[in-house]
Design an enzyme around this catalytic site. Structure first.
Site, PDB file in Angstrom:
ATOM      1  N   CYS A   1      -2.265   0.479  10.779  1.00  0.00           N
ATOM      2  CA  CYS A   1      -1.167   1.163  11.475  1.00  0.00           C
ATOM      3  C   CYS A   1      -1.459   1.759  12.846  1.00  0.00           C
ATOM      4  CB  CYS A   1      -0.596   2.237  10.561  1.00  0.00           C
ATOM      5  SG  CYS A   1       0.228   1.495   9.148  1.00  0.00           S
TER       6      CYS A   1
ATOM      7  N   PHE B   1      -0.963  10.756  17.885  1.00  0.00           N
ATOM      8  CA  PHE B   1      -1.774  11.975  18.052  1.00  0.00           C
ATOM      9  C   PHE B   1      -3.090  11.855  17.272  1.00  0.00           C
ATOM     10  CE2 PHE B   1       0.815  15.760  19.693  1.00  0.00           C
ATOM     11  CZ  PHE B   1       1.718  14.974  20.377  1.00  0.00           C
TER      12      PHE B   1
ATOM     13  N   PHE C   1       3.480   9.443   5.344  1.00  0.00           N
ATOM     14  CA  PHE C   1       2.297   9.948   6.065  1.00  0.00           C
ATOM     15  C   PHE C   1       1.011   9.814   5.260  1.00  0.00           C
ATOM     16  CE2 PHE C   1       5.939  12.187   7.931  1.00  0.00           C
ATOM     17  CZ  PHE C   1       5.749  11.920   9.272  1.00  0.00           C
TER      18      PHE C   1
ATOM     19  N   TYR D   1       0.822  -1.212   0.000  1.00  0.00           N
ATOM     20  CA  TYR D   1       0.000   0.000   0.000  1.00  0.00           C
ATOM     21  C   TYR D   1       0.856   1.262   0.000  1.00  0.00           C
ATOM     22  CZ  TYR D   1      -4.238  -2.678   0.783  1.00  0.00           C
ATOM     23  OH  TYR D   1      -5.289  -3.530   0.629  1.00  0.00           O
TER      24      TYR D   1
ATOM     25  N   GLY E   1       4.639   1.178  -0.728  1.00  0.00           N
ATOM     26  CA  GLY E   1       5.669   1.085  -1.777  1.00  0.00           C
ATOM     27  C   GLY E   1       5.103   1.356  -3.162  1.00  0.00           C
TER      28      GLY E   1
ATOM     29  N   ARG F   1      -7.529  -4.420   6.923  1.00  0.00           N
ATOM     30  CA  ARG F   1      -6.625  -4.716   8.033  1.00  0.00           C
ATOM     31  C   ARG F   1      -7.078  -3.966   9.294  1.00  0.00           C
ATOM     32  NH1 ARG F   1      -0.964  -3.567   5.137  1.00  0.00           N
ATOM     33  NH2 ARG F   1      -2.145  -1.768   4.419  1.00  0.00           N
TER      34      ARG F   1
HETATM   35  P1  NAD Z   1       2.029  -4.183   2.804  1.00  0.00           P
HETATM   36  O1  NAD Z   1       1.881  -5.437   3.580  1.00  0.00           O
HETATM   37  O2  NAD Z   1       0.917  -3.733   1.918  1.00  0.00           O
HETATM   38  O3  NAD Z   1       3.341  -4.275   1.885  1.00  0.00           O
HETATM   39  C1  NAD Z   1       4.544  -4.795   2.332  1.00  0.00           C
HETATM   40  C2  NAD Z   1       5.116  -5.654   1.208  1.00  0.00           C
HETATM   41  O4  NAD Z   1       6.457  -6.019   1.539  1.00  0.00           O
HETATM   42  C3  NAD Z   1       4.384  -6.981   0.991  1.00  0.00           C
HETATM   43  O5  NAD Z   1       3.905  -7.027  -0.349  1.00  0.00           O
HETATM   44  C4  NAD Z   1       5.443  -8.061   1.260  1.00  0.00           C
HETATM   45  O6  NAD Z   1       5.325  -9.175   0.397  1.00  0.00           O
HETATM   46  C5  NAD Z   1       6.714  -7.299   0.982  1.00  0.00           C
HETATM   47  N1  NAD Z   1       7.908  -7.875   1.617  1.00  0.00           N
HETATM   48  C6  NAD Z   1       8.058  -8.278   2.911  1.00  0.00           C
HETATM   49  N2  NAD Z   1       9.310  -8.707   3.121  1.00  0.00           N
HETATM   50  C7  NAD Z   1       9.968  -8.574   1.932  1.00  0.00           C
HETATM   51  C8  NAD Z   1      11.307  -8.855   1.506  1.00  0.00           C
HETATM   52  N3  NAD Z   1      12.224  -9.323   2.368  1.00  0.00           N
HETATM   53  N4  NAD Z   1      11.628  -8.621   0.215  1.00  0.00           N
HETATM   54  C9  NAD Z   1      10.709  -8.125  -0.659  1.00  0.00           C
HETATM   55  N5  NAD Z   1       9.430  -7.838  -0.318  1.00  0.00           N
HETATM   56  C10 NAD Z   1       9.075  -8.059   0.968  1.00  0.00           C
HETATM   57  O7  NAD Z   1       2.377  -3.040   3.855  1.00  0.00           O
HETATM   58  P2  NAD Z   1       2.120  -1.466   3.705  1.00  0.00           P
HETATM   59  O8  NAD Z   1       0.733  -1.140   4.116  1.00  0.00           O
HETATM   60  O9  NAD Z   1       2.628  -1.017   2.391  1.00  0.00           O
HETATM   61  O10 NAD Z   1       3.061  -0.927   4.873  1.00  0.00           O
HETATM   62  C11 NAD Z   1       4.461  -0.965   4.752  1.00  0.00           C
HETATM   63  C12 NAD Z   1       5.070  -0.134   5.855  1.00  0.00           C
HETATM   64  O11 NAD Z   1       4.652   1.235   5.697  1.00  0.00           O
HETATM   65  C13 NAD Z   1       4.652  -0.529   7.269  1.00  0.00           C
HETATM   66  O12 NAD Z   1       5.745  -0.336   8.124  1.00  0.00           O
HETATM   67  C14 NAD Z   1       3.560   0.462   7.617  1.00  0.00           C
HETATM   68  O13 NAD Z   1       3.492   0.702   8.999  1.00  0.00           O
HETATM   69  C15 NAD Z   1       4.021   1.701   6.906  1.00  0.00           C
HETATM   70  N6  NAD Z   1       2.949   2.637   6.512  1.00  0.00           N
HETATM   71  C16 NAD Z   1       1.785   2.174   5.973  1.00  0.00           C
HETATM   72  C17 NAD Z   1       0.801   3.063   5.557  1.00  0.00           C
HETATM   73  C18 NAD Z   1      -0.501   2.593   4.953  1.00  0.00           C
HETATM   74  O14 NAD Z   1      -1.376   3.425   4.714  1.00  0.00           O
HETATM   75  N7  NAD Z   1      -0.690   1.327   4.683  1.00  0.00           N
HETATM   76  C19 NAD Z   1       1.030   4.440   5.647  1.00  0.00           C
HETATM   77  C20 NAD Z   1       2.242   4.877   6.185  1.00  0.00           C
HETATM   78  C21 NAD Z   1       3.195   3.961   6.608  1.00  0.00           C
HETATM   79  C1  UGA Z   2      -3.399   6.829   8.902  1.00  0.00           C
HETATM   80  C2  UGA Z   2      -2.871   8.269   8.954  1.00  0.00           C
HETATM   81  O1  UGA Z   2      -3.947   9.172   8.676  1.00  0.00           O
HETATM   82  C3  UGA Z   2      -1.751   8.476   7.933  1.00  0.00           C
HETATM   83  O2  UGA Z   2      -1.219   9.785   8.066  1.00  0.00           O
HETATM   84  C4  UGA Z   2      -0.652   7.448   8.176  1.00  0.00           C
HETATM   85  O3  UGA Z   2       0.363   7.564   7.205  1.00  0.00           O
HETATM   86  C5  UGA Z   2      -1.248   6.058   8.111  1.00  0.00           C
HETATM   87  O4  UGA Z   2      -2.325   5.934   9.089  1.00  0.00           O
HETATM   88  C6  UGA Z   2      -0.272   4.970   8.442  1.00  0.00           C
HETATM   89  O5  UGA Z   2       0.738   5.229   9.067  1.00  0.00           O
HETATM   90  O6  UGA Z   2      -0.610   3.858   8.080  1.00  0.00           O
HETATM   91  P1  UGA Z   2      -5.079   5.491   7.342  1.00  0.00           P
HETATM   92  O7  UGA Z   2      -5.032   4.474   8.436  1.00  0.00           O
HETATM   93  O8  UGA Z   2      -4.867   5.037   5.952  1.00  0.00           O
HETATM   94  O9  UGA Z   2      -3.987   6.637   7.618  1.00  0.00           O
HETATM   95  O10 UGA Z   2      -6.494   6.227   7.376  1.00  0.00           O
HETATM   96  P2  UGA Z   2      -7.148   7.358   8.316  1.00  0.00           P
HETATM   97  O11 UGA Z   2      -7.865   8.291   7.453  1.00  0.00           O
HETATM   98  O12 UGA Z   2      -6.161   7.930   9.255  1.00  0.00           O
HETATM   99  O13 UGA Z   2      -8.234   6.538   9.136  1.00  0.00           O
HETATM  100  C7  UGA Z   2      -7.864   5.598  10.129  1.00  0.00           C
HETATM  101  C8  UGA Z   2      -9.106   5.100  10.856  1.00  0.00           C
HETATM  102  O14 UGA Z   2      -9.650   6.136  11.669  1.00  0.00           O
HETATM  103  C9  UGA Z   2     -10.234   4.674   9.922  1.00  0.00           C
HETATM  104  O15 UGA Z   2     -10.848   3.525  10.430  1.00  0.00           O
HETATM  105  C10 UGA Z   2     -11.179   5.858   9.951  1.00  0.00           C
HETATM  106  O16 UGA Z   2     -12.497   5.516   9.646  1.00  0.00           O
HETATM  107  C11 UGA Z   2     -11.033   6.304  11.392  1.00  0.00           C
HETATM  108  N1  UGA Z   2     -11.394   7.717  11.613  1.00  0.00           N
HETATM  109  C12 UGA Z   2     -10.705   8.712  10.993  1.00  0.00           C
HETATM  110  C13 UGA Z   2     -12.419   8.021  12.488  1.00  0.00           C
HETATM  111  O17 UGA Z   2     -13.051   7.133  13.083  1.00  0.00           O
HETATM  112  N2  UGA Z   2     -12.739   9.345  12.699  1.00  0.00           N
HETATM  113  C14 UGA Z   2     -12.065  10.362  12.079  1.00  0.00           C
HETATM  114  O18 UGA Z   2     -12.401  11.538  12.342  1.00  0.00           O
HETATM  115  C15 UGA Z   2     -11.024  10.032  11.214  1.00  0.00           C
END
Ligand code: NAD
Ligand code: UGA
Length: 469
Positions: A272, A222, A158, A11, A13, A342
């Site tokens: 997260c 926060f 973010f 999500y 990358g 998730r």
């Molecule tokens: P994700 O599970 O969607 O993607 C991670 C990918 O990494 C998977 O496809 C997995 O197969 C791959 N992977 C794992 N080990 C590997 C390896 N050794 N070599 C190659 N590929 C490998 O996870 P995500 O949601 O993209 O989150 C990734 C990181 O970013 C996490 O630390 C998460 O906390 C952070 N993050 C996520 C979000 C979000 O909105 N999802 C936002 C900000 C930060």
């Molecule tokens: C959140 C942060 O907003 C991102 O900045 C951060 O990068 C990301 O986590 C992460 O590190 O993974 P995300 O989880 O994708 O993003 O979505 P949000 O919009 O933050 O919503 C998170 C949860 O809070 C959802 O279930 C949403 O419905 C809920 N939410 C959000 C509420 O219940 N009330 C609100 O006012 C806002």
């Protein structure tokens, strides 16, 4: 040509690299993953994640300067800058189980980078990691480096799902942390130049490594804390006759507080918030700060309370039992405009209702039946540990039935509950739905999307979070 490789096509990358490729035509970007299925999907017309605007960006760059590949080692060895965006889930066993971040995936990526590298590289932490992870990664790299110089940077992401592309196009800030050495500062400047292709310079913040790592955990804590605060108020609103929407509006008008992220809900979900706060709690405990740990733990406790409060309200309203009753679940994703489930609050609500023997009929416009069955069969925290996964034993169709529209879900149901704020739920034909439901017909709105007074006029008994009954 500068070459970037991103390990982890998830999500973060996928969308992040697609936007870098779009905004920096002179940079070649390879996104690699060990998951063949994910990479195949990234190379197809059906991308592995649903995100508004993403298809368009990928189509513009794929095959030109954006490549998705399973040849992890080849692309890593050729790259100048390596982003690591692998999953960092909560540990499920051993030291720190249930709290600490599991860095297995990160460590194996770091060891592989050390193994295959033949020239100096910048390694960028994109995943969210515990503060001081860069020190551990540095150790792994330098002890296996064969004379190669690695600079580690922290560049947390973010973006929020559902708005990822807009967030990447117009970030509030880009954060880059590095070592305070000439080499560290040079690496920061190199990465800054990449973002400067489209992000105004005053939005690119440079800090030391530990500030960057901790700022990410702090920002999520926060944000989640605001939701738990408003959700705690929602319980008090219900007890006193105040209306949480009015309270949020009044509170949010204070420019020191601001109006965003104050929507009461059935609870926050997503991969997260919970994981990162648990991680923060663990770090506080390890640093001898139990009071600080307990403060943040409370954010999760209120979130769990909100979900169970919602289930209890449903069951008690429906004469203290939902056994054998059909309940329509509208929305399963953790928020609208994503297919991501998730840690969605829908899992806890559905499990709570199934515990009382309800029959669920579930509809979500973006989530498949297979995904819902898998989510409902898994233990807490197991979803991000592929090695722990047992074969899914699906609920029988009578207990959990996944359907393809809201009318089918609600037909003959005793109650309907809204768990994701999809726009289409605002404009449903509630009169038709009412006519086809058992009476009395209940609505439980976990997202405050319906017009409760209109629904009451139709004949529904309506419960919405934080509002007078
Ligand atoms: P994700 O599970 O969607 O993607 C991670 C990918 O990494 C998977 O496809 C997995 O197969 C791959 N992977 C794992 N080990 C590997 C390896 N050794 N070599 C190659 N590929 C490998 O996870 P995500 O949601 O993209 O989150 C990734 C990181 O970013 C996490 O630390 C998460 O906390 C952070 N993050 C996520 C979000 C979000 O909105 N999802 C936002 C900000 C930060
Ligand atoms: C959140 C942060 O907003 C991102 O900045 C951060 O990068 C990301 O986590 C992460 O590190 O993974 P995300 O989880 O994708 O993003 O979505 P949000 O919009 O933050 O919503 C998170 C949860 O809070 C959802 O279930 C949403 O419905 C809920 N939410 C959000 C509420 O219940 N009330 C609100 O006012 C806002």
């Amino acid at each position: 040509m500068v070459k970037i490789c991103c390990i982890g096509a998830g999500y973060v990358g996928g969308p992040t690299m697609a936007v870098i490729a779009l905004k920096c035509p002179s940079i070649e970007v390879a996104v690699v993953d060990i998951s063949v299925a994910r990479i195949t999907a990234w190379n197809s017309d059906e991308l592995p994640i649903y995100e508004p605007g993403l298809d368009d960006v990928v189509k513009q760059c794929r095959g030109k300067n954006l490549f998705f590949s399973t040849e992890v080692e080849k692309h890593v060895s050729e790259a100048d800058i390596i982003f690591v965006s692998v999953n960092t889930p909560t540990k499920t066993r051993g030291l720190g189980a249930g709290k600490a971040a599991d860095l297995t995936y990160w460590e194996s990526a770091a060891r592989m980078i050390a193994d295959v590298s033949k020239n100096d590289k910048i390694v960028v932490e994109k995943s969210t990691v515990p503060v001081k992870t860069a020190e551990a990664i540095e150790k792994i790299l330098t002890h296996n480096c064969k004379g190669i110089n690695f600079q580690i940077l922290s560049n947390p992401e973010f973006l929020a799902e559902g708005t990822a592309i807009q967030d990447l196009f117009h970030p509030d800030r880009v954060l880059i942390g590095g070592r305070d050495t000439p080499e560290g500062q040079k690496a920061i400047q190199t990465l800054k130049k990449v973002y400067a292709h489209w992000v105004p310079e005053d939005r690119i913040i440079c800090t030391n490594l530990w500030s960057a790592e901790l700022s990410k955990l702090a920002a999520n804590a926060f944000l989640a804390q605001r939701i738990s605060s408003v959700n705690a108020m929602s319980a008090l609103c219900e007890a006193t006759g105040a209306d949480v929407t009015q309270v949020s509006n009044a509170v949010g008008k204070d420019s020191r507080i601001g109006p965003k992220f104050l929507n009461a809900s059935v609870g926050f979900g997503g991969s997260c918030f919970q994981k990162d706060i648990l991680n923060l709690v663990y770090i506080c405990e390890c640093n001898g700060l139990p009071e600080v740990a307990n403060y943040w733990k409370q954010v999760i406790k209120v979130n769990d309370y909100q979900k169970s409060r919602f289930v209890n309200r449903m069951v008690s309203s429906m004469f203290n039992t939902v056994s054998g009753k059909k309940i329509a679940i509208l929305g399963f994703a953790f928020k609208k405009d994503t297919g991501d489930t998730r840690e969605t609050p829908a899992i806890d609500v559905c499990k709570g209702l199934l515990g009382d023997n309800a029959h669920l009929s579930i509809y979500d416009p973006q989530v498949t039946q297979e995904q819902i069955q898998r989510d409902l069969s898994m233990e807490k925290f197991d979803w991000d540990h592929p090695t722990h996964l047992q074969p899914v034993i699906p609920y029988g169709v009578k207990q959990v039935n996944v359907v393809s529209d809201a009318h089918e879900a609600t037909k003959d149901a005793h109650g309907l509950c809204i768990l994701t704020e999809w726009d289409e739920f605002k404009t449903l034909d509630f009169k038709r739905i009412y006519d086809n439901m058992q009476k009395p017909a209940f609505v439980f709105d976990g997202r405050n999307v319906v017009d409760a007074s209109k629904l009451r006029e139709i004949g529904f008994i309506v419960y919405t979070i934080g509002k007078p009954l």
